[in-house]
Design a protein around this motif. Sequence first.
Motif, PDB file in Angstrom:
ATOM      1  N   SER A   1      -1.774  -4.735  -2.095  1.00  0.00           N
ATOM      2  CA  SER A   1      -2.704  -3.678  -1.684  1.00  0.00           C
ATOM      3  C   SER A   1      -3.970  -3.752  -2.527  1.00  0.00           C
ATOM      4  CB  SER A   1      -2.050  -2.308  -1.840  1.00  0.00           C
ATOM      5  OG  SER A   1      -1.626  -2.120  -3.172  1.00  0.00           O
TER       6      SER A   1
ATOM      7  N   VAL B   1      -6.643  -1.217  -4.347  1.00  0.00           N
ATOM      8  CA  VAL B   1      -6.932   0.155  -4.768  1.00  0.00           C
ATOM      9  C   VAL B   1      -8.400   0.213  -5.168  1.00  0.00           C
ATOM     10  CG1 VAL B   1      -6.395   2.013  -6.379  1.00  0.00           C
ATOM     11  CG2 VAL B   1      -4.569   0.524  -5.529  1.00  0.00           C
TER      12      VAL B   1
ATOM     13  N   VAL C   1       2.227   1.754  -3.596  1.00  0.00           N
ATOM     14  CA  VAL C   1       1.190   2.205  -4.519  1.00  0.00           C
ATOM     15  C   VAL C   1       0.810   3.647  -4.215  1.00  0.00           C
ATOM     16  CG1 VAL C   1      -1.167   1.818  -5.321  1.00  0.00           C
ATOM     17  CG2 VAL C   1       0.339  -0.140  -4.934  1.00  0.00           C
ATOM     18  N   TRP C   2       0.650   3.977  -2.938  1.00  0.00           N
ATOM     19  CA  TRP C   2       0.283   5.346  -2.569  1.00  0.00           C
ATOM     20  C   TRP C   2       1.375   6.324  -2.987  1.00  0.00           C
ATOM     21  CZ3 TRP C   2      -3.776   8.045  -1.984  1.00  0.00           C
ATOM     22  CH2 TRP C   2      -3.742   9.290  -1.355  1.00  0.00           C
TER      23      TRP C   2
ATOM     24  N   ARG D   1      -4.422   7.180   3.164  1.00  0.00           N
ATOM     25  CA  ARG D   1      -4.113   6.907   1.758  1.00  0.00           C
ATOM     26  C   ARG D   1      -5.341   7.057   0.855  1.00  0.00           C
ATOM     27  NH1 ARG D   1      -2.238   2.033   3.720  1.00  0.00           N
ATOM     28  NH2 ARG D   1      -0.152   2.085   4.544  1.00  0.00           N
TER      29      ARG D   1
ATOM     30  N   ALA E   1       0.831  -1.206   0.000  1.00  0.00           N
ATOM     31  CA  ALA E   1       0.000   0.000   0.000  1.00  0.00           C
ATOM     32  C   ALA E   1       0.865   1.255   0.000  1.00  0.00           C
ATOM     33  CB  ALA E   1      -0.943  -0.011   1.201  1.00  0.00           C
TER      34      ALA E   1
ATOM     35  N   VAL F   1      -6.171   3.563  -1.197  1.00  0.00           N
ATOM     36  CA  VAL F   1      -5.253   2.420  -1.211  1.00  0.00           C
ATOM     37  C   VAL F   1      -5.230   1.831   0.191  1.00  0.00           C
ATOM     38  CG1 VAL F   1      -2.896   1.637  -1.642  1.00  0.00           C
ATOM     39  CG2 VAL F   1      -3.818   3.580  -2.940  1.00  0.00           C
TER      40      VAL F   1
END
Length: 146
Positions: A99, A101, A17-18, A68, A14, A90
Amino acid sequence: MAHTTASLEMPASADRVWQLIGGFNSLPDWLPFIPHSELSEGGRMRHLKTADGHTIVERLEAFDEKGRSYSYSIVEAPFPARDYLATISVQGVADTDRSLVTWSGSFSPVGVSEDEIVRLFHGIYEEGLLTLAEGLQAHARNMAGN
């Protein structure tokens, strides 16, 4: 008011990705059909150019770094909708380095049916998330090959 949500599990943490998608000006970094984004009003507005030359202006409505997520509204766009509000978030998947999304939005159709506008935005969200996942997978493969 119509609503749609798309979610997809990503092959990255996460936090990773964030870091990629969490900036309000980061769409060109992961979404090929938005090659240009420019911020104004102290970072609260973004002016997007689509791959086919359309302009979209969006306003940041809420931002939660710790959680997030961020929410935004559309100020100007070529879409047959009004009262648009969307959220990208996320979340970590428990006990994994993956993660989830989620991209969701609510909106009112203008000149089209509710089903049509839901299909339009759901398609945008799904395609965007698939593109993000593919980019993260390619990055992971490249890192494994080095």
